[in-house]
Scaffold this active site. Structure first.
Site, short mmCIF file in Angstrom:
data_model
loop_
_atom_site.label_atom_id
_atom_site.label_comp_id
_atom_site.label_asym_id
_atom_site.label_seq_id
_atom_site.Cartn_x
_atom_site.Cartn_y
_atom_site.Cartn_z
NE ARG A 1 -1.86 1.93 3.40
CZ ARG A 1 -1.71 1.79 4.72
NH1 ARG A 1 -2.35 0.84 5.36
NH2 ARG A 1 -0.92 2.60 5.40
CG HIS B 1 -6.31 2.82 6.25
ND1 HIS B 1 -6.50 1.53 5.82
CD2 HIS B 1 -7.52 3.26 6.68
CE1 HIS B 1 -7.78 1.20 5.98
NE2 HIS B 1 -8.41 2.23 6.50
CE1 TYR C 1 1.11 2.60 8.61
CE2 TYR C 1 -0.07 4.28 9.86
CZ TYR C 1 0.08 3.53 8.71
OH TYR C 1 -0.78 3.69 7.66
C1 LIG Z 1 -15.45 -5.47 11.16
C2 LIG Z 1 -14.67 -4.20 10.95
N1 LIG Z 1 -13.67 -3.90 11.81
C3 LIG Z 1 -12.94 -2.79 11.63
C4 LIG Z 1 -13.20 -1.95 10.56
C5 LIG Z 1 -12.36 -0.69 10.36
N2 LIG Z 1 -11.40 -0.93 9.29
C6 LIG Z 1 -11.67 -0.51 8.03
S1 LIG Z 1 -10.44 -0.91 6.98
C7 LIG Z 1 -9.53 -1.65 8.20
C8 LIG Z 1 -8.20 -2.27 7.88
C9 LIG Z 1 -8.30 -3.43 6.99
O1 LIG Z 1 -7.01 -3.84 6.58
P1 LIG Z 1 -6.84 -4.85 5.40
O2 LIG Z 1 -7.90 -5.88 5.46
O3 LIG Z 1 -5.44 -5.32 5.39
O4 LIG Z 1 -7.15 -3.99 4.11
P2 LIG Z 1 -6.35 -2.71 3.55
O5 LIG Z 1 -7.06 -1.52 4.12
O6 LIG Z 1 -4.96 -2.82 4.02
O7 LIG Z 1 -6.46 -2.78 2.08
C10 LIG Z 1 -10.19 -1.58 9.41
C11 LIG Z 1 -9.66 -2.11 10.67
C12 LIG Z 1 -14.27 -2.29 9.69
N3 LIG Z 1 -14.57 -1.54 8.63
N4 LIG Z 1 -14.97 -3.42 9.89
#
Ligand SMILES: Cc1ncc(C[n+]2csc(CCOP(=O)(O)OP(=O)(O)O)c2C)c(N)n1
Ligand SMILES: [Mg+2]
Length: 326
Positions: free
Chosen positions: A239, A243, A252
């Protein structure tokens, strides 16, 4: 064997996605949109996967970073700009949902939830319907590696594995779940390693190389169409952006780390391959860049003058009734 035209089309889709995504960051920093979540660095995995499937026939359950995937399916930069600005013509929610919560009826993309991993059980359910109807369709669902820690992800993948459903679980491992590195998200080396415990085919692919992604997705899609069940594909990538527009990634990870990964930019990798093959020339590249700029400019200008939703439309399309958009 991909034709020259198709390869160029794949590259073009990545390029358009990148320029649209970059513009979204600019619009955000100028205060013209409220939020952006980016797919920069993940375009090859998304476009490679779509081109390996049958558009308008197979089913797609994307996640929020899938801008390039959606463009490959026919969602337009204008659609995206309308959604970013919360305008009433936004086809995904008429301006009520956050941007990047995709849906596209013409491409079999059902609307999605902000709760990560919910698309996994939807994908398994659609896979079951395909099997019961005896169709040879395939479902592709995408997710980030961090979200494979959700209980719902295991339930959906387990169900698809038990019933040998035609589902491809594409995990875009960009190495972070917001600020959490992959080593702090799981005890195995990566999501592909989870496949053996769930009983499905699991593979890793270089997610920065669009043609490698294309090959592996085409192969597992054919298996799924033959009734040989689901697959779990881990596309390794990075990425490049924070975020979201609300995140400061300097807290971080180091700038050196980010810069090092820019050397594996999927756009540059595809460009180098296509230049070597004589498919992409400097002149062609210049033309494509100018075309992308024109399309993005037009999309933003259109969306900016488009009307906002009116209060009376609050519950339109919330309750059962006619759904008019394509
Ligand atoms: C059940 C749930 N927990 C927390 C969140 C908040 N949240 C949104 S994106 C994210 C990170 C997800 O990381 P990853 O699956 O690695 O995807 P990336 O964003 O890195 O593409 C979080 C914790 C959410 N949307 N749904
Ligand atoms: Mg991630």
């Amino acid at each position: 064997m991909l034709s020259k035209e198709t390869k160029l089309d794949m590259y073009w889709t990545m390029l358009l996605s990148r320029r649209l995504d970059e513009r979204a960051w600019v619009l955000h920093r100028q205060g013209r949109i409220a939020f952006h979540i980016s797919g920069i660095g993940q375009e090859a995995a998304q476009v490679g996967a779509v081109f390996a499937l049958r558009r308008g026939y197979d089913w797609f359950l994307p996640y929020y970073r899938d801008i390039a995937l959606m463009l490959a399916l026919g969602y337009t930069p204008r659609d995206f700009a309308l959604s970013m600005m919360g305008k009433s013509e936004d086809i995904t929610s008429a301006g009520r949902q956050m941007p990047s919560h995709w849906s596209l009826r013409s491409a079999n993309v059902p609307s999605q939830s902000a709760t990560v991993a919910t698309q996994t059980s939807h994908a398994a359910g659609i896979g079951l319907a395909i099997k019961l109807r005896g169709e040879d369709k395939v479902v592709l669902t995408c997710i980030g590696e961090g979200s494979t820690s959700q209980g719902e992800w295991y339930e959906g993948v387990n169900w698809a594995a038990i019933h040998r459903l035609p589902v491809i679980f594409l995990v875009q491992n960009n190495q972070y779940a917001i600020s959490e590195r992959v080593e702090r998200q799981m005890a195995v080396p990566g999501p592909a390693a989870k496949a053996c415990g769930l009983g499905l085919d699991g593979r890793e692919v270089d997610g920065t190389d669009i043609f490698q992604v294309y090959e592996v997705i085409a192969e597992v899609a054919e298996k799924a169409r033959r009734g040989e069940g689901p697959s779990l594909i881990e596309a390794k990538l990075y990425r490049i952006t924070p975020h979201s527009s609300d995140d400061d990634d300097r807290t971080y990870r180091s700038r050196e780390e980010v810069e090092a990964h820019k050397k594996r930019d999927p756009l540059l990798i595809a460009q180098a391959i296509l230049e070597k093959e004589g498919v992409l020339t400097p002149k062609k590249l210049e033309e494509l860049e100018a075309k992308a700029k024109r399309i993005v400019d037009e999309a933003v200008a259109y969306a900016e003058q488009a009307p906002y939703p009116v209060v009376d439309d609050n519950v339109t399309r919330v309750f059962a009734g006619e759904v008019s958009h394509a």
